[in-house]
Design an enzyme around this catalytic site. Structure first.
Site, PDB file in Angstrom:
ATOM      1  CG  ASP A  67      -5.534  -5.751  -9.840  1.00  0.00           C
ATOM      2  OD1 ASP A  67      -6.715  -6.073  -9.621  1.00  0.00           O
ATOM      3  OD2 ASP A  67      -4.732  -6.478 -10.454  1.00  0.00           O
ATOM      4  CG  ASN A 134       2.902 -10.654 -18.144  1.00  0.00           C
ATOM      5  OD1 ASN A 134       2.219 -11.017 -17.185  1.00  0.00           O
ATOM      6  ND2 ASN A 134       3.006  -9.386 -18.509  1.00  0.00           N
ATOM      7  CG  HIS A 136       0.261  -9.723 -14.601  1.00  0.00           C
ATOM      8  ND1 HIS A 136      -0.068  -9.102 -15.785  1.00  0.00           N
ATOM      9  CD2 HIS A 136      -0.903 -10.207 -14.123  1.00  0.00           C
ATOM     10  CE1 HIS A 136      -1.369  -9.218 -15.995  1.00  0.00           C
ATOM     11  NE2 HIS A 136      -1.908  -9.878 -15.002  1.00  0.00           N
TER      12      HIS A 136
HETATM   13  C1  GLP Z   1      -5.617  -9.519 -14.755  1.00  0.00           C
HETATM   14  C2  GLP Z   1      -5.584  -9.143 -13.257  1.00  0.00           C
HETATM   15  C3  GLP Z   1      -4.938 -10.214 -12.449  1.00  0.00           C
HETATM   16  C4  GLP Z   1      -5.393 -11.551 -12.994  1.00  0.00           C
HETATM   17  C5  GLP Z   1      -4.779 -11.786 -14.327  1.00  0.00           C
HETATM   18  C6  GLP Z   1      -5.260 -13.038 -15.048  1.00  0.00           C
HETATM   19  O1  GLP Z   1      -5.215  -8.559 -15.609  1.00  0.00           O
HETATM   20  N1  GLP Z   1      -5.026  -7.903 -12.911  1.00  0.00           N
HETATM   21  O2  GLP Z   1      -5.255 -10.039 -11.080  1.00  0.00           O
HETATM   22  O3  GLP Z   1      -4.976 -12.577 -12.137  1.00  0.00           O
HETATM   23  O4  GLP Z   1      -4.841 -10.640 -15.123  1.00  0.00           O
HETATM   24  O5  GLP Z   1      -6.544 -12.885 -15.530  1.00  0.00           O
HETATM   25  P1  GLP Z   1      -7.420 -14.072 -16.086  1.00  0.00           P
HETATM   26  O6  GLP Z   1      -7.869 -14.860 -14.900  1.00  0.00           O
HETATM   27  O7  GLP Z   1      -8.555 -13.414 -16.783  1.00  0.00           O
HETATM   28  O8  GLP Z   1      -6.545 -14.870 -16.985  1.00  0.00           O
END
Ligand code: GLP
Length: 240
Positions: A67, A134, A136
């Protein structure tokens, strides 16, 4: 779904890097799907080290990132382009033409379609994922169809609040992103999901309960035949 619980973040990072290194030894021209966020930073550090020590080469590797935020320049320190260069690409022998991220500084809809077309012409051998609090994956927020392909997503408020820590203020956190869809992610041959920290324990618990629902996008991974989840003890905490 194979569940691996390790002691701490250091072990999670080295174990994740080990899986990628083994993949590259087995198939030097592997196609990797890569993730950003705080969680894989240690994994990238281990990969840089393995390259510097001559253990692995990326010269025939192709990468596709999950992304990118819309509306921020690729040179912006919080863009995922910048992140990938800082954490990995600038330190290894990958060819610039083999690196792919959605290009979210142009017409977003066109860029999402172009990235989807690109993904449909390739097969990802190993897709790395983190998870949002959440549930995702990529930026596929709760409610996203499992049939969704690469698209422009309006970020959930929870996601913007979670990612605020990387920006000066909530106002600066982009409202839109281009993300691989759940369908693209599920087409990878193998998936590696990393979950670290106490703040992800509730999220991990919900995933490991095993209920598959659009309300919790990562639950789709229960439907994939080759998924490894690495959790550190803090993230696994609530299952003890
Ligand atoms: C982000 C990214 C994801 C990532 C997630 C968790 O916003 N788009 O690909 O896995 O959120 O991030 P973190 O590892 O900083 O908790």
């Amino acid at each position: 779904m194979k569940i691996v619980v390790v002691e701490n973040y250091e072990k999670l990072s080295s174990e994740a890097a080990r899986i990628i290194i083994n993949q590259l030894k087995k198939k030097p021209d592997s196609v990797l799907g890569l993730a950003t966020g705080g969680t894989p930073v240690g994994m990238y550090e281990n990969l840089r080290k393995a390259y510097a020590e001559g253990e692995v080469s990326f010269k025939d590797v192709k990468t596709y990132n999950l992304d990118e935020y819309c509306g921020i320049d690729p040179k912006h320190p919080q863009s995922y382009h910048y992140y990938m260069h800082q954490n990995l690409f600038d330190y290894i022998d990958i060819k610039p033409e083999n690196v792919h991220l959605p290009s979210a500084s142009e017409n977003w809809e066109n860029a999402a379609k172009a990235y989807n077309d690109l993904l449909n012409q390739t097969e990802i051998d190993l897709q790395v994922l983190g998870i949002g609090s959440n549930g995702h994956i990529g930026f596929n927020e709760p409610g996203t169809s499992f049939e969704q392909e690469t698209f422009v997503v309006e970020l959930a408020e929870k996601t913007r609040l979670d990612n605020q820590r990387f920006f000066n203020s909530l106002d600066e956190v982009p409202r839109y992103a281009i993300t691989m869809g759940i369908k693209n992610i599920m087409q990878a041959k193998q998936i590696l999901l990393l979950i670290s920290g106490k703040n992800k324990a509730e999220t991990a618990k919900r995933l490991l309960e095993g209920k598959v629902s659009n309300d919790f996008p990562a639950s789709v991974l229960h439907l994939h035949p080759n998924v490894t989840v690495i959790l550190d003890e803090d993230a696994y905490g609530l299952q003890k």
